[in-house]
Write a protein that holds these residues in place. Sequence first.
Motif, PDB file in Angstrom:
ATOM      1  N   ALA A 157     -30.902 -36.435  38.383  1.00 23.79           N
ATOM      2  CA  ALA A 157     -29.831 -37.286  38.914  1.00 23.79           C
ATOM      3  C   ALA A 157     -30.038 -38.780  38.688  1.00 23.79           C
ATOM      4  O   ALA A 157     -29.080 -39.548  38.711  1.00 23.79           O
ATOM      5  CB  ALA A 157     -29.659 -36.995  40.404  1.00 23.79           C
ATOM      6  N   ASP A 169     -27.544 -40.976  35.026  1.00 23.80           N
ATOM      7  CA  ASP A 169     -28.069 -42.235  35.562  1.00 23.80           C
ATOM      8  C   ASP A 169     -26.879 -43.131  35.897  1.00 23.80           C
ATOM      9  O   ASP A 169     -25.831 -43.066  35.247  1.00 23.80           O
ATOM     10  CB  ASP A 169     -28.986 -42.941  34.556  1.00 23.80           C
ATOM     11  CG  ASP A 169     -29.848 -44.001  35.249  1.00 23.80           C
ATOM     12  OD1 ASP A 169     -30.974 -43.678  35.668  1.00 23.80           O
ATOM     13  OD2 ASP A 169     -29.377 -45.155  35.405  1.00 23.80           O
ATOM     14  N   ALA A 171     -25.373 -41.115  41.636  1.00 22.53           N
ATOM     15  CA  ALA A 171     -25.986 -39.789  41.823  1.00 22.53           C
ATOM     16  C   ALA A 171     -25.248 -38.955  42.867  1.00 22.53           C
ATOM     17  O   ALA A 171     -25.045 -37.752  42.681  1.00 22.53           O
ATOM     18  CB  ALA A 171     -27.451 -39.961  42.215  1.00 22.53           C
TER      19      ALA A 171
HETATM   20  C1  LIG Z   1     -37.171 -44.613  39.044  1.00 21.53           C
HETATM   21  S1  LIG Z   1     -35.899 -44.817  37.856  1.00 21.53           S
HETATM   22  C2  LIG Z   1     -35.887 -43.284  37.069  1.00 21.53           C
HETATM   23  C3  LIG Z   1     -37.065 -43.052  36.198  1.00 21.53           C
HETATM   24  C4  LIG Z   1     -37.010 -41.752  35.465  1.00 21.53           C
HETATM   25  N1  LIG Z   1     -36.670 -40.643  36.326  1.00 21.53           N
HETATM   26  C5  LIG Z   1     -38.347 -41.510  34.793  1.00 21.53           C
HETATM   27  O1  LIG Z   1     -39.055 -40.543  35.113  1.00 21.53           O
HETATM   28  O2  LIG Z   1     -38.723 -42.323  33.927  1.00 21.53           O
HETATM   29  C6  LIG Z   1     -34.463 -44.754  38.820  1.00 21.53           C
HETATM   30  C7  LIG Z   1     -33.176 -44.776  38.039  1.00 21.53           C
HETATM   31  O3  LIG Z   1     -32.138 -44.605  38.991  1.00 21.53           O
HETATM   32  C8  LIG Z   1     -30.990 -45.286  38.542  1.00 21.53           C
HETATM   33  N2  LIG Z   1     -30.163 -45.457  39.743  1.00 21.53           N
HETATM   34  C9  LIG Z   1     -30.330 -46.282  40.786  1.00 21.53           C
HETATM   35  N3  LIG Z   1     -29.403 -46.066  41.720  1.00 21.53           N
HETATM   36  C10 LIG Z   1     -28.647 -45.045  41.289  1.00 21.53           C
HETATM   37  C11 LIG Z   1     -27.551 -44.334  41.833  1.00 21.53           C
HETATM   38  N4  LIG Z   1     -27.045 -44.639  43.023  1.00 21.53           N
HETATM   39  N5  LIG Z   1     -27.012 -43.345  41.108  1.00 21.53           N
HETATM   40  C12 LIG Z   1     -27.512 -43.002  39.899  1.00 21.53           C
HETATM   41  N6  LIG Z   1     -28.554 -43.643  39.332  1.00 21.53           N
HETATM   42  C13 LIG Z   1     -29.112 -44.656  40.020  1.00 21.53           C
HETATM   43  C14 LIG Z   1     -31.534 -46.545  37.920  1.00 21.53           C
HETATM   44  O4  LIG Z   1     -30.634 -47.037  36.956  1.00 21.53           O
HETATM   45  C15 LIG Z   1     -32.858 -46.050  37.307  1.00 21.53           C
HETATM   46  O5  LIG Z   1     -32.690 -45.743  35.961  1.00 21.53           O
END
Ligand SMILES: C[S@@+](CC[C@H](N)C(=O)[O-])C[C@H]1O[C@@H](n2cnc3c(N)ncnc32)[C@H](O)[C@@H]1O
Length: 454
Positions: A116, A140, A174
């Motif tokens: 997500a 994302d 998400a």
């Molecule tokens: C910790 S990072 C993800 C890292 C990735 N899962 C990895 O293993 O490399 C969090 C991601 O969540 C996205 N994000 C933040 N808020 C969000 C939301 N409300 N809905 C969807 N994506 C979101 C950000 O753009 C970012 O890319």
Amino acid sequence: MITRWVDPPKNAQRIPAMSLALASPKTLSPFSFLCNPNKPNPQIHNLIPKFATLNHNPLPDSSPIDRKSEQQTERGLKFDTGETFFRQESATGRDLGVLAATLYKKSRGRLRILDALCGCGIRSLRYLVEAEADFVLVNDGNVESRDVITANLSQVERGSGEEEERWRVTLMDANRIMTECYLNRDFYDLIDIDSFGSDSSFLRSAINALRMDGLLYVTSTDGFSSGGRRPQQTLAAYGAYVRPMPYSNELGLRMLIGGVVRVASVMGYRVTPLFSYYSYHGPVFRVMLRVIRGKLPDSRHYGFISYCRDCGNSQEFSWEELGRICCPCSDSKVSMSLVVSGPLWTGPLHDTSYITDMLTLAKEWGWAGSDTGTDLDKLLNTMAAESDPILPFGFINLDEVASRAKVNSPALKAVVSALQKEGYAVSRSHIESNALKTNCPMSECIRIAQELQQ
Ligand SMILES: C[S@@+](CC[C@H](N)C(=O)[O-])C[C@H]1O[C@@H](n2cnc3c(N)ncnc32)[C@H](O)[C@@H]1O
């Protein structure tokens, strides 16, 4: 609105840098990941208005977060990070996710995953290639990540049609994508929520979109809260009033599991942790939970824990005992020395047989084993030891024992063998290297440390 994203929180300016460093690890803010501070992204503001109102302290300059486009390799897979948030140190969390997902596929014969908050999509790529997921929905909220995610995923043939399609990229909030999946009766075997801070707002929609008996992989990066510095925040996010205790990073995991227990039980589900993993990079608290139909059977494993500052012992209390909480070390009916946190998860952090199967698989794949000497090998072995149901929650740090015993810190191995000789259960903690999980009371640990000193 934009000013709100860029300005540091008012109180952040009042906290001297030194005390921040000493207090506890920083909370990573949604702000930092969603946009480049030098170039706020209005599209994301529109897309995720709710998210923008959460913690928004910008990261210090020394932040390890990599926003430069860069080619990376993880477990032999090549990918580009583009301008997305990416942490190399989270590779172990991804390894654990892939191992658990693979076991799920082996036992069920199918695996549909919803990633997500995918960042650059490396998790999804690994689920497809290593766990042989049948289908991954790669999402994302950052619309600017479309090209980098698609390019990374394109290493796996996309396929088409309901039967053949292996992956699809969506760029939505998400909660919105998970709610759409639920409304379309499009359920998933594993949902991965790699979110920031103590954002628990995704839990309900994730559980809705999860297949019965499916796996939920959730994250918290809020070290301030687990350190007991923001009990109101933990109460709001996870329904637990968390206070400072010596094993705060274990509390972070228990608070996160407890938060899911609470949301799931409202919806008629029960959760059990398959593994719980703390990593100091960030810090990051991750738990893989199995979600099954049914109510919390009783208050077992969901209650209150206390730490006595006088004697150093910890205890567990059920809801029924709430009005009678005191420490046996005190004559008084009211123990001023007690610190109480809860309600949170008080049961085992891992499922022993799942960890054992993960370890076997990791060995099969050459990721762990006596000859590899890898961190993953040590981690899984420690988790297996920690999951002994005789062991209580929390851990005892040997520096605390030494300070109470007024001796130098004893060698961990020597304490382990002394405890075992005396018939106590003991294991190392994957959370802190100089700590032990044991059912031995603090007073006995002190005696053992003093004897070892002689
Ligand atoms: C910790 S990072 C993800 C890292 C990735 N899962 C990895 O293993 O490399 C969090 C991601 O969540 C996205 N994000 C933040 N808020 C969000 C939301 N409300 N809905 C969807 N994506 C979101 C950000 O753009 C970012 O890319």
